[in-house]
Design a protein around this motif. Structure first.
Motif, PDB file in Angstrom:
ATOM      1  N   THR A 138       9.722  -9.606  11.546  1.00 24.72           N
ATOM      2  CA  THR A 138       9.670  -9.840  10.143  1.00 24.72           C
ATOM      3  C   THR A 138       9.350  -8.564   9.668  1.00 24.72           C
ATOM      4  OG1 THR A 138       9.247 -12.234  10.238  1.00 24.72           O
ATOM      5  CG2 THR A 138       8.653 -11.113   8.323  1.00 24.72           C
ATOM      6  N   ILE A 139       8.175  -7.954  10.224  1.00 23.81           N
ATOM      7  CA  ILE A 139       7.647  -6.758   9.765  1.00 23.81           C
ATOM      8  C   ILE A 139       8.848  -5.761   9.711  1.00 23.81           C
ATOM      9  CG2 ILE A 139       5.879  -4.958  10.098  1.00 23.81           C
ATOM     10  CD1 ILE A 139       4.030  -7.144  11.336  1.00 23.81           C
ATOM     11  N   LYS A 140       9.343  -5.863  10.962  1.00 25.24           N
ATOM     12  CA  LYS A 140      10.415  -4.577  11.113  1.00 25.24           C
ATOM     13  C   LYS A 140      11.645  -4.591   9.986  1.00 25.24           C
ATOM     14  CE  LYS A 140      10.050  -2.198  14.771  1.00 25.24           C
ATOM     15  NZ  LYS A 140      10.129  -0.717  14.828  1.00 25.24           N
ATOM     16  N   ASN A 141      12.052  -5.994   9.698  1.00 23.90           N
ATOM     17  CA  ASN A 141      12.909  -6.536   8.814  1.00 23.90           C
ATOM     18  C   ASN A 141      12.496  -5.807   7.244  1.00 23.90           C
ATOM     19  OD1 ASN A 141      14.768  -7.255  10.586  1.00 23.90           O
ATOM     20  ND2 ASN A 141      14.233  -9.484  10.536  1.00 23.90           N
ATOM     21  N   ASN A 142      11.194  -6.357   7.094  1.00 18.20           N
ATOM     22  CA  ASN A 142      10.539  -5.972   5.569  1.00 18.20           C
ATOM     23  C   ASN A 142      10.403  -4.525   5.418  1.00 18.20           C
ATOM     24  OD1 ASN A 142      10.514  -8.632   4.794  1.00 18.20           O
ATOM     25  ND2 ASN A 142       8.718  -8.942   5.654  1.00 18.20           N
ATOM     26  N   VAL A 143       9.995  -3.878   6.457  1.00 17.09           N
ATOM     27  CA  VAL A 143       9.991  -2.402   6.491  1.00 17.09           C
ATOM     28  C   VAL A 143      11.364  -1.672   6.126  1.00 17.09           C
ATOM     29  CG1 VAL A 143       9.657  -0.190   7.709  1.00 17.09           C
ATOM     30  CG2 VAL A 143       8.099  -2.026   7.743  1.00 17.09           C
ATOM     31  N   GLU A 144      12.273  -2.417   6.560  1.00 18.71           N
ATOM     32  CA  GLU A 144      13.653  -1.838   6.416  1.00 18.71           C
ATOM     33  C   GLU A 144      14.320  -2.240   4.760  1.00 18.71           C
ATOM     34  OE1 GLU A 144      17.907  -2.873   8.275  1.00 18.71           O
ATOM     35  OE2 GLU A 144      16.423  -2.267   9.651  1.00 18.71           O
ATOM     36  N   ILE A 145      13.788  -3.398   4.260  1.00 18.07           N
ATOM     37  CA  ILE A 145      14.040  -3.934   2.911  1.00 18.07           C
ATOM     38  C   ILE A 145      13.294  -2.971   2.031  1.00 18.07           C
ATOM     39  CG2 ILE A 145      13.555  -5.515   1.310  1.00 18.07           C
ATOM     40  CD1 ILE A 145      14.211  -7.808   3.726  1.00 18.07           C
ATOM     41  N   ALA A 146      11.967  -2.650   2.318  1.00 18.85           N
ATOM     42  CA  ALA A 146      11.336  -1.623   1.585  1.00 18.85           C
ATOM     43  C   ALA A 146      11.822  -0.243   1.355  1.00 18.85           C
ATOM     44  CB  ALA A 146       9.932  -1.574   2.238  1.00 18.85           C
TER      45      ALA A 146
ATOM     46  N   ALA B 215       0.809  -1.353   0.047  1.00 15.64           N
ATOM     47  CA  ALA B 215      -0.046  -0.152  -0.087  1.00 15.64           C
ATOM     48  C   ALA B 215       0.802   1.375  -0.215  1.00 15.64           C
ATOM     49  CB  ALA B 215      -0.800   0.147   1.242  1.00 15.64           C
ATOM     50  N   VAL B 216       2.046   1.372   0.755  1.00 18.24           N
ATOM     51  CA  VAL B 216       2.838   2.458   0.842  1.00 18.24           C
ATOM     52  C   VAL B 216       3.670   2.641  -0.419  1.00 18.24           C
ATOM     53  CG1 VAL B 216       4.757   3.564   1.906  1.00 18.24           C
ATOM     54  CG2 VAL B 216       2.900   2.359   3.566  1.00 18.24           C
ATOM     55  N   SER B 217       3.858   1.590  -0.921  1.00 21.68           N
ATOM     56  CA  SER B 217       4.663   1.490  -2.120  1.00 21.68           C
ATOM     57  C   SER B 217       3.651   1.958  -3.469  1.00 21.68           C
ATOM     58  CB  SER B 217       5.240  -0.070  -2.698  1.00 21.68           C
ATOM     59  OG  SER B 217       5.826  -0.136  -3.753  1.00 21.68           O
ATOM     60  N   ARG B 218       2.582   1.848  -3.197  1.00 22.21           N
ATOM     61  CA  ARG B 218       1.666   2.265  -4.347  1.00 22.21           C
ATOM     62  C   ARG B 218       1.395   3.815  -3.910  1.00 22.21           C
ATOM     63  NH1 ARG B 218      -1.187  -1.823  -7.499  1.00 22.21           N
ATOM     64  NH2 ARG B 218      -0.022  -3.704  -7.194  1.00 22.21           N
ATOM     65  N   GLY B 219       1.673   4.520  -2.869  1.00 22.04           N
ATOM     66  CA  GLY B 219       1.274   5.851  -2.520  1.00 22.04           C
ATOM     67  C   GLY B 219       0.586   6.239  -1.432  1.00 22.04           C
ATOM     68  N   ILE B 220       0.258   5.110  -0.431  1.00 26.93           N
ATOM     69  CA  ILE B 220      -0.285   5.573   0.807  1.00 26.93           C
ATOM     70  C   ILE B 220       0.885   6.211   1.611  1.00 26.93           C
ATOM     71  CG2 ILE B 220      -1.022   4.159   3.019  1.00 26.93           C
ATOM     72  CD1 ILE B 220      -3.298   4.412   1.011  1.00 26.93           C
ATOM     73  N   LYS B 221       0.267   7.306   2.481  1.00 29.33           N
ATOM     74  CA  LYS B 221       1.229   8.199   3.007  1.00 29.33           C
ATOM     75  C   LYS B 221       1.658   7.262   4.432  1.00 29.33           C
ATOM     76  CE  LYS B 221       1.371  12.732   5.498  1.00 29.33           C
ATOM     77  NZ  LYS B 221       0.424  13.781   5.763  1.00 29.33           N
ATOM     78  N   GLN B 222       0.892   6.691   5.173  1.00 31.73           N
ATOM     79  CA  GLN B 222       1.317   6.083   6.310  1.00 31.73           C
ATOM     80  C   GLN B 222       0.317   4.677   6.506  1.00 31.73           C
ATOM     81  OE1 GLN B 222       0.764   7.653  10.392  1.00 31.73           O
ATOM     82  NE2 GLN B 222       2.936   6.891  10.828  1.00 31.73           N
TER      83      GLN B 222
ATOM     84  N   ASP C 281      12.267   2.415   4.057  1.00 27.66           N
ATOM     85  CA  ASP C 281      11.517   3.396   4.854  1.00 27.66           C
ATOM     86  C   ASP C 281      12.071   4.727   5.238  1.00 27.66           C
ATOM     87  OD1 ASP C 281      10.005   3.549   8.237  1.00 27.66           O
ATOM     88  OD2 ASP C 281       9.256   4.424   6.162  1.00 27.66           O
ATOM     89  N   GLU C 282      12.436   5.453   3.764  1.00 25.55           N
ATOM     90  CA  GLU C 282      13.091   6.565   4.148  1.00 25.55           C
ATOM     91  C   GLU C 282      12.449   7.634   4.661  1.00 25.55           C
ATOM     92  OE1 GLU C 282      11.511   6.198   0.084  1.00 25.55           O
ATOM     93  OE2 GLU C 282      12.910   5.018   1.129  1.00 25.55           O
ATOM     94  N   LYS C 283      11.008   7.764   4.582  1.00 25.25           N
ATOM     95  CA  LYS C 283      10.248   8.571   4.956  1.00 25.25           C
ATOM     96  C   LYS C 283       9.355   8.633   6.308  1.00 25.25           C
ATOM     97  CE  LYS C 283       9.335  10.554   0.488  1.00 25.25           C
ATOM     98  NZ  LYS C 283       8.549  10.648  -0.544  1.00 25.25           N
ATOM     99  N   ASN C 284       9.752   7.260   7.105  1.00 21.86           N
ATOM    100  CA  ASN C 284       9.097   6.953   8.264  1.00 21.86           C
ATOM    101  C   ASN C 284       7.437   6.602   7.880  1.00 21.86           C
ATOM    102  OD1 ASN C 284       9.505   6.178  10.861  1.00 21.86           O
ATOM    103  ND2 ASN C 284       9.559   8.284  11.572  1.00 21.86           N
ATOM    104  N   ASN C 285       7.222   6.037   6.970  1.00 26.76           N
ATOM    105  CA  ASN C 285       5.729   5.888   6.346  1.00 26.76           C
ATOM    106  C   ASN C 285       5.040   4.521   7.357  1.00 26.76           C
ATOM    107  OD1 ASN C 285       7.282   6.248   3.472  1.00 26.76           O
ATOM    108  ND2 ASN C 285       5.522   7.605   4.071  1.00 26.76           N
TER     109      ASN C 285
END
Length: 183
Positions: free
Chosen positions: A80-88, A60-67, A90-94
């Protein structure tokens, strides 16, 4: 597993180790976003109450959701979520990740509103109708907000007080039901 489209598109993310979670398949995820988006203008918010790996909220965030707020009670899923957010990236703290169960999260998030809420609880523990009522009662869903429910093909969801059933699609073992908030 991968992020299908958007600014993080093509990046591989990890599933939760073990058998306690059931990831949304790429096919169902792509179809879900085709039904509600597929892209967003950067002002909307997304709540995933049973986030697992975080794949749907990250998409959702990848497709433009703000947060996106991602909730899961399992430590392995939280990690796992924390790691995946890092992989994605998360430069804007979304992303905001909460380690708690859905009931605790609904209480904690009272007073906030989301444009999209995704419910995909463990099939054996579904309390979807109760959670939809709580979301409506606590005004967690924005006035024209959308609630997406992923269930097994044995669960029957239909009309719900306060919501308009706008779409339901069967993917074999999985059914996606989409409601719009009725004011």
């Amino acid at each position: 597993m991968r992020i299908i489209s958007g600014k993080f598109g093509g990046r591989r993310i990890q599933p939760v180790p073990g058998t306690k979670t059931r990831p949304t398949t790429d096919k169902v995820k792509e179809s879900l976003f085709n039904m509600i988006g597929p892209y967003f203008d950067g002002e909307q918010t997304f709540l995933d109450l049973f986030a697992g790996s975080g794949a749907v909220a990250i998409e959702a965030v990848s497709r433009g959701i703000k947060q996106a707020v991602l909730v899961d009670r399992q430590f392995a899923a939280y990690k796992t979520i924390k790691n995946n957010v890092e992989i994605a990236g998360d430069e804007k703290n979304n992303f905001k990740v909460l380690k708690m169960d859905a009931e605790q999260a609904l209480k904690k998030l009272k007073g906030k509103q989301f444009n999209y809420i995704f419910l995909d609880p463990p099939y054996a523990e579904q309390q979807m109708r109760k959670q939809l009522a709580e979301i409506k009662q606590d005004q967690l869903i924005a006035s024209s907000g959308i609630v997406i429910c992923e269930t097994d093909n044995k669960t029957e969801l239909s009309e719900m007080d306060g919501y308009e059933l706008i779409k339901q699609k069967n993917y074999g073992l999985t059914i996606i039901t989409i409601y719009k908030n009725k004011e």
